[in-house]
Scaffold this active site. Structure first.
Site, mmCIF file in Angstrom:
data_model
loop_
_atom_site.group_PDB
_atom_site.id
_atom_site.type_symbol
_atom_site.label_atom_id
_atom_site.label_comp_id
_atom_site.label_asym_id
_atom_site.label_seq_id
_atom_site.Cartn_x
_atom_site.Cartn_y
_atom_site.Cartn_z
ATOM 1 N N CYS A 186 -8.498 -1.196 -15.387
ATOM 2 C CA CYS A 186 -8.084 -0.527 -16.632
ATOM 3 C C CYS A 186 -7.635 -1.546 -17.664
ATOM 4 C CB CYS A 186 -6.944 0.444 -16.371
ATOM 5 S SG CYS A 186 -7.435 1.831 -15.369
ATOM 6 N N CYS A 326 -16.633 -14.242 17.131
ATOM 7 C CA CYS A 326 -15.555 -13.468 17.756
ATOM 8 C C CYS A 326 -16.230 -12.409 18.630
ATOM 9 C CB CYS A 326 -14.647 -12.843 16.697
ATOM 10 S SG CYS A 326 -15.457 -11.592 15.713
#
Lengths: 360, 75
Positions: A186, A326
Site C-alpha cells: 500500500c 535434508c
C-alpha cells in the site's frame, strides 16, 4: 441487565440468541496487525462481546495511516498502535479481555502466542508475515482468517479450517512467496481508505460465523471485492498436493523476511541431476538434518543441522558447487537461502530430499 | 472465452477483462497471454476456471470464464 441491553440487537436475530452470544463470550481471537484491516475487525469483535482478543503489532501510529485507520487520532501519532487500540477498546466494552502484544510476531514467538487462541485474523500488510502466520496456523491446526488489499481490490478467505472444514492453506494457493518488489505494498501502490475497512469487517464477520457456526463460511473460498465496479468474485480454492508439510524445527529456523527478499531464488535439482553432479566430483554436499535423523549418508561433506547453520562456520572449497540436502527437500531450501548470503558459489537444493533419493 | 484479470495483472494488461477464442486448454491460453503480455511471465498468479481454482492443465470451452488471480499483500 446492562449486558442484556448491550447485546440485545444481535441476540434478537433469528438463529443467534443466548447460545451464540455465549459462544462469542467464550471465544479467543488473535488479531495480528493493528492497521487498516485489524482496527475495524477489533472494533466490531469488541463490540460484539468476544471473550478474549489478542492484538499484536510493533508499529507506531503514523500520519499517513489515519485516512484508513480512523480508530486513531492525529494527536496519537508516534504512539504504539496496540496500546492506543487497547485503551479505546476497554472503554468501548470492558467485558472483553484485551491482551496486548506490542511487538511483531516472528518465528520465535508465534507458536506460543497462537496456542492461546482459537483462531487468528491475518491483518498484516506484508508477505513475510502472511507466510509466517500461515505456516504457524497450519502447524497448529488453527483456523486463519486471511485478508489483504491492493489499490481498489481486497481479498478474504478462511484457511486451515481442519475441523469439519476443507483445510485449505495459503500455500495451496501461493506455494512460495513472491520476491518483495514484485508486488507493491500500500505504501508503494496506494489504497482507498474504505477498502481495508470493508475487508477487515468481512474478516470480523467470518470470525463471528466461525465461532457461532452461523451461515456459510468462506472456508477455502477466496472472495475478491472490487471497489470501483462494486463487484465481488468468488473462487473455490483447491488443495495443492505438492506443498510439503512444515515441521516445528523448520518453522522456528526460517527467517521469513529473508525468504521473501529478492534475488534469493534457489535452484532445486532432481535426483538424477544430483547423481550426475556427484559423479563429476563438483559438488560440496551439506546435510542440514538434525543429528539424530536416519539414514546417515556417507556422501555428505559436512552435516550441520539447520538450527545451527548460522552459528557454525563452514569452509567451502572454491571451484565447487554447493548442494544442500535434508529429509524432504524443504529445510534444504531454507538453508540454501541462508548460505547464499555467505558465498557467491552456485547453491542447489536436492528436490524431494533423501526420502526421494533412496526411493529411486 | 472471457478472461478476468485481478490486482497488479491489470497494470500489465491495461484491462480487467478480455474475450479470447481459439485456445483449448489453460496451458495454451497461458502461452497465448504471455506472448501478448510478456510481463505476465514474471509475475505470480493462479488460474481459476468458472470460479474453481485449478492445479493442472485444464481443457477449456468457448463459454468458460478464466480468472487470473495474483497475491495481494497490503493491509
Amino acid at each position: 441487565m446492562a449486558e442484556q441491553e448491550r447485546y440485545s440487537r444481535q441476540m434478537m436475530l433469528p438463529g443467534f440468541g443466548h447460545a451464540a452470544q455465549q459462544k462469542l463470550e467464550q471465544a479467543k481471537v488473535l488479531i495480528v496487525g493493528m492497521g487498516a484491516l485489524g482496527c475495524p475487525a477489533l472494533q466490531y469483535l469488541t463490540g460484539a462481546g468476544i471473550g478474549t482478543i489478542g492484538i499484536a503489532d510493533g508499529d507506531v501510529i503514523q500520519l499517513h495511516n489515519l485516512h484508513r485507520q480512523p480508530l486513531f487520532y492525529t494527536g496519537e501519532v508516534g504512539q504504539n498502535k496496540t496500546t492506543i487500540a487497547a485503551t479505546k477498546m476497554r472503554a468501548l466494552n470492558s467485558n472483553v479481555q484485551i491482551t496486548v502484544y506490542p511487538f511483531h510476531i516472528d518465528q520465535k514467538n508465534a507458536l506460543k502466542i497462537i496456542s492461546e487462541y482459537d483462531m487468528v485474523i491475518d491483518a498484516t500488510d506484508n508477505f513475510p508475515s502472511k507466510y509466517l502466520l500461515n505456516d504457524a496456523c497450519a502447524l497448529m491446526s488453527t483456523p486463519l482468517i486471511y485478508g489483504a488489499v491492493t489499490q481498489y481490490e481486497g481479498q478474504v478467505a478462511v484457511f486451515n479450517h481442519s475441523k469439519n472444514g476443507r483445510n485449505i492453506q495459503y500455500r495451496d494457493v501461493f506455494p512460495d512467496p513472491p520476491n518483495s518488489g514484485a508486488i507493491l505494498s500500500c505504501e508503494e501502490a496506494g489504497v482507498l481508505g474504505v477498502l481495508p475497512g470493508i475487508i477487515g469487517t468481512v474478516q470480523a464477520a467470518e470470525a463471528m460465523k466461525l465461532i457461532t457456526g452461523l451461515g456459510r463460511l468462506l472456508d477455502g473460498i477466496l472472495l475478491t471485492y472490487q471497489v470501483l465496479n462494486a463487484q465481488c468474485y468468488e473462487i473455490e480454492l483447491s488443495k495443492n498436493f505438492s506443498v510439503k508439510e512444515i515441521d516445528k524445527a523448520t518453522f522456528e529456523n526460517t527467517d521469513y523476511q529473508w525468504i521473501c527478499s529478492p534475488n534469493t531464488h534457489i535452484r532445486e535439482i532432481s535426483i538424477d541431476e544430483f547423481k550426475q553432479l556427484q559423479l563429476s566430483h563438483q559438488l560440496f554436499i551439506i546435510d542440514v538434518r538434525e543429528c539424530h535423523e536416519e539414514p546417515v549418508v556417507d556422501f555428505a561433506d559436512v552435516r550441520i543441522p539447520l538450527s545451527q547453520l548460522s552459528s557454525i562456520p563452514i569452509e567451502i572449497p572454491d571451484q565447487k558447487n554447493i548442494c544442500v540436502i535434508c529429509q524432504h527437500g524443504l529445510r534444504s531450501q531454507y538453508a540454501a537461502k541462508q548460505l547464499q548470503q555467505l558465498t557467491h558459489q552456485t547453491i542447489f537444493s536436492l528436490s524431494g530430499g533423501l526420502a526421494a533419493y533412496f526411493k529411486v | 472465452m472471457n478472461i478476468l484479470f485481478f490486482g497488479n495483472l491489470v497494470d500489465i494488461t491495461q484491462k480487467a477483462q478480455e474475450a479470447l477464442s481459439g485456445t483449448t486448454n489453460t496451458q495454451t491460453l497461458q502461452a497465448l497471454l504471455c506472448k501478448k503480455y510478456p510481463a505476465l511471465q514474471s509475475v505470480k498468479y493462479f488460474i481459476a476456471v468458472n470460479g474453481k481454482m485449478i492445479q493442472e492443465n485444464t481443457p477449456l470451452k468457448e463459454d468458460d470464464t478464466v480468472a487470473l488471480m495474483p497475491p495481494f499483500s497490503g493491509g
